[in-house]
Write an enzyme that holds these catalytic residues in place. Structure first.
Site, PDB file in Angstrom:
ATOM      1  N   ASP A 157       0.757  -1.109   0.120  1.00 26.15           N
ATOM      2  CA  ASP A 157      -0.086  -0.001   0.049  1.00 26.15           C
ATOM      3  C   ASP A 157       0.922   1.300   0.247  1.00 26.15           C
ATOM      4  OD1 ASP A 157      -3.381   0.491   1.024  1.00 26.15           O
ATOM      5  OD2 ASP A 157      -1.796   2.307   0.995  1.00 26.15           O
ATOM      6  N   ASN A 167     -12.796  -2.913   2.835  1.00 22.85           N
ATOM      7  CA  ASN A 167     -13.689  -1.858   3.047  1.00 22.85           C
ATOM      8  C   ASN A 167     -14.568  -1.523   1.921  1.00 22.85           C
ATOM      9  OD1 ASN A 167     -12.183  -0.932   5.139  1.00 22.85           O
ATOM     10  ND2 ASN A 167     -10.762   0.064   3.709  1.00 22.85           N
ATOM     11  N   HIS A 181     -10.493  -5.332  -3.122  1.00 21.84           N
ATOM     12  CA  HIS A 181      -9.227  -5.472  -2.766  1.00 21.84           C
ATOM     13  C   HIS A 181      -9.216  -5.827  -1.306  1.00 21.84           C
ATOM     14  CE1 HIS A 181     -10.042  -1.307  -2.407  1.00 21.84           C
ATOM     15  NE2 HIS A 181      -9.190  -1.191  -1.340  1.00 21.84           N
ATOM     16  N   HIS A 217      -7.209  -5.537   2.204  1.00 23.45           N
ATOM     17  CA  HIS A 217      -5.874  -5.147   3.176  1.00 23.45           C
ATOM     18  C   HIS A 217      -5.299  -6.347   3.966  1.00 23.45           C
ATOM     19  CE1 HIS A 217      -6.836  -0.759   2.312  1.00 23.45           C
ATOM     20  NE2 HIS A 217      -8.050  -1.255   2.151  1.00 23.45           N
TER      21      HIS A 217
HETATM   22  P1  AMP Z   1      -9.675   1.383   0.355  1.00 23.36           P
HETATM   23  O1  AMP Z   1      -9.671   3.020   1.086  1.00 23.36           O
HETATM   24  O2  AMP Z   1      -9.993   0.368   1.111  1.00 23.36           O
HETATM   25  O3  AMP Z   1     -10.350   1.674  -0.991  1.00 23.36           O
HETATM   26  O4  AMP Z   1      -8.151   1.306  -0.048  1.00 23.36           O
HETATM   27  C1  AMP Z   1      -7.533   1.937  -0.994  1.00 23.36           C
HETATM   28  C2  AMP Z   1      -6.027   1.587  -0.636  1.00 23.36           C
HETATM   29  O5  AMP Z   1      -5.217   1.937  -1.940  1.00 23.36           O
HETATM   30  C3  AMP Z   1      -5.878   2.847   0.454  1.00 23.36           C
HETATM   31  O6  AMP Z   1      -4.935   2.104   1.269  1.00 23.36           O
HETATM   32  C4  AMP Z   1      -4.567   3.566  -0.594  1.00 23.36           C
HETATM   33  O7  AMP Z   1      -3.494   3.932   0.245  1.00 23.36           O
HETATM   34  C5  AMP Z   1      -4.075   2.676  -1.555  1.00 23.36           C
HETATM   35  N1  AMP Z   1      -3.492   3.041  -2.667  1.00 23.36           N
HETATM   36  C6  AMP Z   1      -3.991   4.159  -3.505  1.00 23.36           C
HETATM   37  N2  AMP Z   1      -3.249   4.263  -4.562  1.00 23.36           N
HETATM   38  C7  AMP Z   1      -2.203   3.483  -4.769  1.00 23.36           C
HETATM   39  C8  AMP Z   1      -1.250   2.942  -5.525  1.00 23.36           C
HETATM   40  N3  AMP Z   1      -0.982   3.707  -6.565  1.00 23.36           N
HETATM   41  N4  AMP Z   1      -0.158   2.090  -5.034  1.00 23.36           N
HETATM   42  C9  AMP Z   1      -0.611   1.407  -3.902  1.00 23.36           C
HETATM   43  N5  AMP Z   1      -1.641   1.590  -3.092  1.00 23.36           N
HETATM   44  C10 AMP Z   1      -2.334   2.499  -3.291  1.00 23.36           C
END
Ligand code: AMP
Ligand code: ZN
Length: 116
Positions: free
Chosen positions: A32, A89, A102, A104
Protein backbone atom coordinates in the site's frame (compact mmCIF):
# COMPACT_ATOMS: atom_id res chain seq x y z
CA UNK A 1 -15.55 3.19 -13.07
CA UNK A 2 -14.57 0.85 -15.90
CA UNK A 3 -11.49 -1.36 -16.27
CA UNK A 4 -10.11 1.29 -18.65
CA UNK A 5 -9.86 4.08 -16.10
CA UNK A 6 -9.70 2.02 -12.89
CA UNK A 7 -6.50 2.56 -10.87
CA UNK A 8 -6.16 -1.06 -9.75
CA UNK A 9 -6.92 -2.41 -13.23
CA UNK A 10 -4.08 -0.20 -14.48
CA UNK A 11 -1.78 -1.62 -11.79
CA UNK A 12 -2.74 -5.24 -12.54
CA UNK A 13 -2.10 -4.57 -16.27
CA UNK A 14 1.30 -3.11 -15.42
CA UNK A 15 0.44 0.38 -16.69
CA UNK A 16 1.10 1.93 -13.27
CA UNK A 17 4.02 0.62 -11.20
CA UNK A 18 3.51 -1.02 -7.83
CA UNK A 19 5.78 -2.66 -5.25
CA UNK A 20 4.54 -6.17 -6.00
CA UNK A 21 5.47 -9.03 -3.65
CA UNK A 22 3.38 -11.78 -5.25
CA UNK A 23 1.46 -12.27 -8.47
CA UNK A 24 -0.20 -15.04 -10.42
CA UNK A 25 -2.77 -15.32 -13.20
CA UNK A 26 -5.62 -14.34 -10.87
CA UNK A 27 -4.27 -11.59 -8.60
CA UNK A 28 -1.48 -9.27 -7.46
CA UNK A 29 -0.25 -8.46 -3.97
CA UNK A 30 1.55 -5.12 -3.65
CA UNK A 31 2.52 -2.70 -0.89
CA UNK A 32 0.00 0.00 0.00
CA UNK A 33 1.25 3.48 -0.93
CA UNK A 34 0.08 4.84 2.44
CA UNK A 35 0.85 2.03 4.92
CA UNK A 36 -1.17 1.81 8.13
CA UNK A 37 1.09 -0.84 9.67
CA UNK A 38 4.77 -1.85 9.25
CA UNK A 39 3.57 -4.43 6.73
CA UNK A 40 0.58 -3.31 4.65
CA UNK A 41 -0.29 -5.03 1.38
CA UNK A 42 -3.24 -4.96 -0.96
CA UNK A 43 -4.50 -8.22 -2.44
CA UNK A 44 -6.08 -7.27 -5.75
CA UNK A 45 -7.78 -9.63 -8.22
CA UNK A 46 -6.99 -8.99 -11.88
CA UNK A 47 -10.71 -9.19 -12.60
CA UNK A 48 -12.50 -5.85 -12.17
CA UNK A 49 -15.08 -6.36 -9.41
CA UNK A 50 -16.24 -3.01 -7.99
CA UNK A 51 -17.12 -3.99 -4.41
CA UNK A 52 -17.81 -7.00 -2.21
CA UNK A 53 -21.46 -6.63 -3.21
CA UNK A 54 -20.48 -7.36 -6.81
CA UNK A 55 -18.85 -10.74 -6.10
CA UNK A 56 -20.67 -13.33 -8.23
CA UNK A 57 -21.29 -17.04 -7.73
CA UNK A 58 -18.62 -17.65 -10.37
CA UNK A 59 -16.04 -15.80 -8.22
CA UNK A 60 -16.08 -18.32 -5.36
CA UNK A 61 -12.79 -19.91 -6.34
CA UNK A 62 -11.15 -16.49 -6.69
CA UNK A 63 -12.26 -15.41 -3.21
CA UNK A 64 -10.92 -18.63 -1.72
CA UNK A 65 -7.66 -18.18 -3.61
CA UNK A 66 -7.27 -14.65 -2.19
CA UNK A 67 -7.28 -16.08 1.33
CA UNK A 68 -4.85 -18.87 0.45
CA UNK A 69 -2.48 -16.27 -1.03
CA UNK A 70 -2.80 -14.13 2.12
CA UNK A 71 -1.50 -17.01 4.20
CA UNK A 72 1.24 -17.77 1.67
CA UNK A 73 2.45 -14.15 1.81
CA UNK A 74 2.25 -14.20 5.62
CA UNK A 75 4.52 -17.24 5.77
CA UNK A 76 6.93 -15.98 3.11
CA UNK A 77 7.28 -12.50 4.63
CA UNK A 78 7.54 -13.81 8.17
CA UNK A 79 4.40 -12.62 9.95
CA UNK A 80 2.36 -15.82 9.99
CA UNK A 81 3.39 -16.53 13.55
CA UNK A 82 2.83 -13.05 14.99
CA UNK A 83 -0.46 -12.65 13.13
CA UNK A 84 -2.15 -10.22 10.80
CA UNK A 85 -5.47 -8.74 9.76
CA UNK A 86 -7.37 -8.98 6.48
CA UNK A 87 -9.72 -6.05 5.84
CA UNK A 88 -12.19 -5.27 3.10
CA UNK A 89 -13.71 -1.79 3.05
CA UNK A 90 -17.07 -1.77 1.26
CA UNK A 91 -18.63 1.45 -0.08
CA UNK A 92 -19.02 4.73 1.78
CA UNK A 93 -19.45 3.75 5.40
CA UNK A 94 -16.84 1.02 4.97
CA UNK A 95 -14.31 3.63 3.87
CA UNK A 96 -13.73 2.29 0.37
CA UNK A 97 -11.79 4.76 -1.79
CA UNK A 98 -10.76 2.56 -4.73
CA UNK A 99 -13.72 0.86 -6.38
CA UNK A 100 -11.98 -2.31 -7.44
CA UNK A 101 -12.27 -5.15 -4.93
CA UNK A 102 -9.21 -5.50 -2.71
CA UNK A 103 -8.25 -6.88 0.66
CA UNK A 104 -5.85 -5.09 2.98
CA UNK A 105 -3.32 -7.41 4.62
CA UNK A 106 -1.90 -5.66 7.70
CA UNK A 107 0.82 -6.92 10.03
CA UNK A 108 3.88 -5.99 12.03
CA UNK A 109 2.25 -4.35 15.05
CA UNK A 110 -0.56 -4.99 17.52
CA UNK A 111 -3.69 -3.91 15.65
CA UNK A 112 -6.46 -2.27 17.64
CA UNK A 113 -10.04 -3.44 17.94
CA UNK A 114 -12.59 -2.02 17.35
CA UNK A 115 -11.25 -0.29 14.22
CA UNK A 116 -11.80 3.46 13.90
P1 AMP B 1 -9.64 1.50 0.34
O1 AMP B 1 -9.65 2.83 1.03
O2 AMP B 1 -10.04 0.36 1.19
O3 AMP B 1 -10.41 1.56 -0.96
O4 AMP B 1 -8.12 1.20 0.00
C1 AMP B 1 -7.45 1.79 -1.06
C2 AMP B 1 -6.00 1.74 -0.70
O5 AMP B 1 -5.23 1.93 -1.88
C3 AMP B 1 -5.54 2.83 0.28
O6 AMP B 1 -5.00 2.21 1.44
C4 AMP B 1 -4.46 3.59 -0.50
O7 AMP B 1 -3.37 3.98 0.30
C5 AMP B 1 -4.04 2.57 -1.55
N1 AMP B 1 -3.53 3.11 -2.78
C6 AMP B 1 -4.02 4.10 -3.54
N2 AMP B 1 -3.28 4.27 -4.65
C7 AMP B 1 -2.29 3.35 -4.60
C8 AMP B 1 -1.20 3.01 -5.45
N3 AMP B 1 -0.98 3.65 -6.60
N4 AMP B 1 -0.36 2.02 -5.05
C9 AMP B 1 -0.56 1.36 -3.89
N5 AMP B 1 -1.58 1.62 -3.06
C10 AMP B 1 -2.42 2.61 -3.40
ZN1 ZN C 1 -10.60 -2.27 -11.81
Amino acid sequence: MTPTNCLFCKITRGEIPADTVYQDEFLLVFRDLNPQAPQHFLIVPRKHIATTLDIADTDMELIGHIHRVASKVAFELGFAESGFRIVNNCKGDGGQTVWHLHFHLLAGRQLNWPPG
